[in-house]
Design a protein around this motif. Structure first.
Motif, PDB file in Angstrom:
ATOM      1  N   PRO A 297       0.894  -1.220  -0.004  1.00 57.35           N
ATOM      2  CA  PRO A 297      -0.032  -0.154  -0.035  1.00 57.35           C
ATOM      3  C   PRO A 297       0.787   1.293   0.025  1.00 57.35           C
ATOM      4  O   PRO A 297       0.437   2.230  -0.571  1.00 57.35           O
ATOM      5  N   ILE A 298       2.079   1.279   0.738  1.00 53.12           N
ATOM      6  CA  ILE A 298       2.985   2.479   0.499  1.00 53.12           C
ATOM      7  C   ILE A 298       3.606   2.739  -0.542  1.00 53.12           C
ATOM      8  O   ILE A 298       3.518   4.044  -1.153  1.00 53.12           O
TER       9      ILE A 298
ATOM     10  N   MET B 221       2.586  16.232   6.952  1.00 51.24           N
ATOM     11  CA  MET B 221       1.303  15.410   6.555  1.00 51.24           C
ATOM     12  C   MET B 221       1.689  14.354   5.713  1.00 51.24           C
ATOM     13  O   MET B 221       0.972  12.941   6.086  1.00 51.24           O
ATOM     14  N   VAL B 222       2.490  14.310   4.705  1.00 53.13           N
ATOM     15  CA  VAL B 222       2.852  12.853   4.033  1.00 53.13           C
ATOM     16  C   VAL B 222       3.525  11.807   4.912  1.00 53.13           C
ATOM     17  O   VAL B 222       3.055  10.770   4.854  1.00 53.13           O
ATOM     18  N   PHE B 223       4.341  12.298   5.937  1.00 50.58           N
ATOM     19  CA  PHE B 223       4.849  11.007   6.805  1.00 50.58           C
ATOM     20  C   PHE B 223       3.877  10.584   8.003  1.00 50.58           C
ATOM     21  O   PHE B 223       3.804   9.597   8.039  1.00 50.58           O
ATOM     22  N   ALA B 224       2.985  11.554   8.128  1.00 46.29           N
ATOM     23  CA  ALA B 224       2.053  11.218   9.075  1.00 46.29           C
ATOM     24  C   ALA B 224       0.933  10.263   8.457  1.00 46.29           C
ATOM     25  O   ALA B 224       0.335   9.155   8.999  1.00 46.29           O
ATOM     26  N   SER B 225       0.555  10.559   7.177  1.00 48.70           N
ATOM     27  CA  SER B 225      -0.220   9.805   6.358  1.00 48.70           C
ATOM     28  C   SER B 225       0.461   8.468   6.133  1.00 48.70           C
ATOM     29  O   SER B 225      -0.150   7.273   6.106  1.00 48.70           O
ATOM     30  N   ALA B 226       1.802   8.359   5.571  1.00 47.99           N
ATOM     31  CA  ALA B 226       2.266   7.072   5.646  1.00 47.99           C
ATOM     32  C   ALA B 226       2.338   6.171   6.685  1.00 47.99           C
ATOM     33  O   ALA B 226       2.227   4.942   6.666  1.00 47.99           O
ATOM     34  N   ALA B 227       2.635   7.034   8.046  1.00 52.98           N
ATOM     35  CA  ALA B 227       2.613   6.107   9.168  1.00 52.98           C
ATOM     36  C   ALA B 227       1.173   5.673   9.568  1.00 52.98           C
ATOM     37  O   ALA B 227       0.940   4.542   9.942  1.00 52.98           O
ATOM     38  N   MET B 228       0.089   6.163   9.030  1.00 54.63           N
ATOM     39  CA  MET B 228      -1.179   5.862   9.390  1.00 54.63           C
ATOM     40  C   MET B 228      -1.462   4.679   8.320  1.00 54.63           C
ATOM     41  O   MET B 228      -2.274   3.824   8.839  1.00 54.63           O
ATOM     42  N   ILE B 229      -1.002   4.873   7.219  1.00 47.66           N
ATOM     43  CA  ILE B 229      -1.416   3.516   6.515  1.00 47.66           C
ATOM     44  C   ILE B 229      -0.741   2.306   6.749  1.00 47.66           C
ATOM     45  O   ILE B 229      -1.353   1.099   6.709  1.00 47.66           O
TER      46      ILE B 229
END
Length: 266
Positions: free
Chosen positions: A183-184, A226-234
């Motif tokens: 997914p990443i 926000m990109v890194f936070a989104s990646a962590a969330m995924i």
């Protein structure tokens, strides 16, 4: 505690990084059945595919009517529902192949179309859940620009996850921790697209130089955060999918499937 340690040791073996599985039948048998027929899951997958296809078509048509169809491909939401549709289609292909051949032979490894389905599943399910969580947590309260139609809004940001949850709960194949990169990788492709789109002068339908207000590359610091936070969330959502698949398998093996009594009706 010993069982958890054994499971984790097994999960972090190098071969778990790849799309390999010894039991091909797990990709076309339903977790809710007690026999070996490929028909039940085939029928479920056809319904899911038609639902996903309907959402994509409705989204494209209504977007074209309300604003301009050229903006449809810029949103991760639309990438997500398209990925859902591809995943459900490939799931149907796997089930149809199993039905036509009386099973799938994985003696020399999983066939390419099973691997393609598995990759799309590993990407589509977490991304669908992420889109739902991200939208309702950060975007839904920002105004009507993200809601062309309230019913469509529900389907592309909510029902999308319901359909993928149905695909997850009715499957038997595993979800593996080391498949987090799948997914990443899809979201990384979207990130590259978004950056190129910004530097090429692309705008949203309102003329703003961003696709999502939370990721505005005019201010790269917060956007990168926000990109890194989104990646962590995924990744967290991927791990949640793994836990759901484990709970599904435990329930199925305990209350539905019994290897001593499973029939081989086709």
């Amino acid at each position: 505690m010993g069982a958890a340690k054994k499971y984790l040791n097994n999960q972090f073996m190098a071969r778990k990084f790849f799309l390999e599985n010894e039991e091909a039948s797990e990709f076309y048998l339903c977790s809710l059945q007690s026999n070996r027929s490929s028909v039940p899951l085939l029928l479920i997958r056809i319904v899911i595919f038609l639902g996903c296809l309907g959402i994509v078509l409705a989204s494209g048509i209504l977007t074209g009517q309300a604003i301009d169809a050229k903006y449809w491909p810029i949103y991760l939401t639309h990438w997500g529902i398209l990925l859902n549709t591809v995943c459900a289609f490939l799931a149907c292909c796997v089930s149809i192949a199993a039905y036509a051949q009386g099973g799938i032979d994985a003696t020399f490894g999983l066939p390419w179309y099973v691997k393609a389905y598995w990759f799309s599943f590993n990407a589509a399910v977490p991304i669908a859940f992420f889109i739902t969580a991200f939208y309702y947590a950060f975007l839904s309260s920002m105004g009507e620009e993200f809601a062309i139609n309230q019913v469509l809004d529900l389907f592309i940001h909510g029902i999308n996850s319901v359909l993928m949850m149905c695909l997850l709960l009715t499957a038997q194949h595993p979800s593996l921790i080391l498949h987090f990169y799948q997914p990443i990788s899809v979201t990384l492709v979207y990130l590259v697209f978004g950056i190129i789109y910004y530097f090429a002068g692309g705008t949203n339908p309102n003329g703003d130089p961003w696709i999502y207000p939370n990721i505005d590359w005019r201010d790269p610091g917060p956007a990168t955060g926000m990109v890194f936070a989104s990646a962590a969330m995924i990744i967290i959502i991927h791990l949640l999918v793994v836990l759901i698949s484990l709970a599904r398998d435990w329930f199925s093996k305990r209350y539905i499937r019994d290897s001593r009594t499973m029939s081989f009706n086709s």
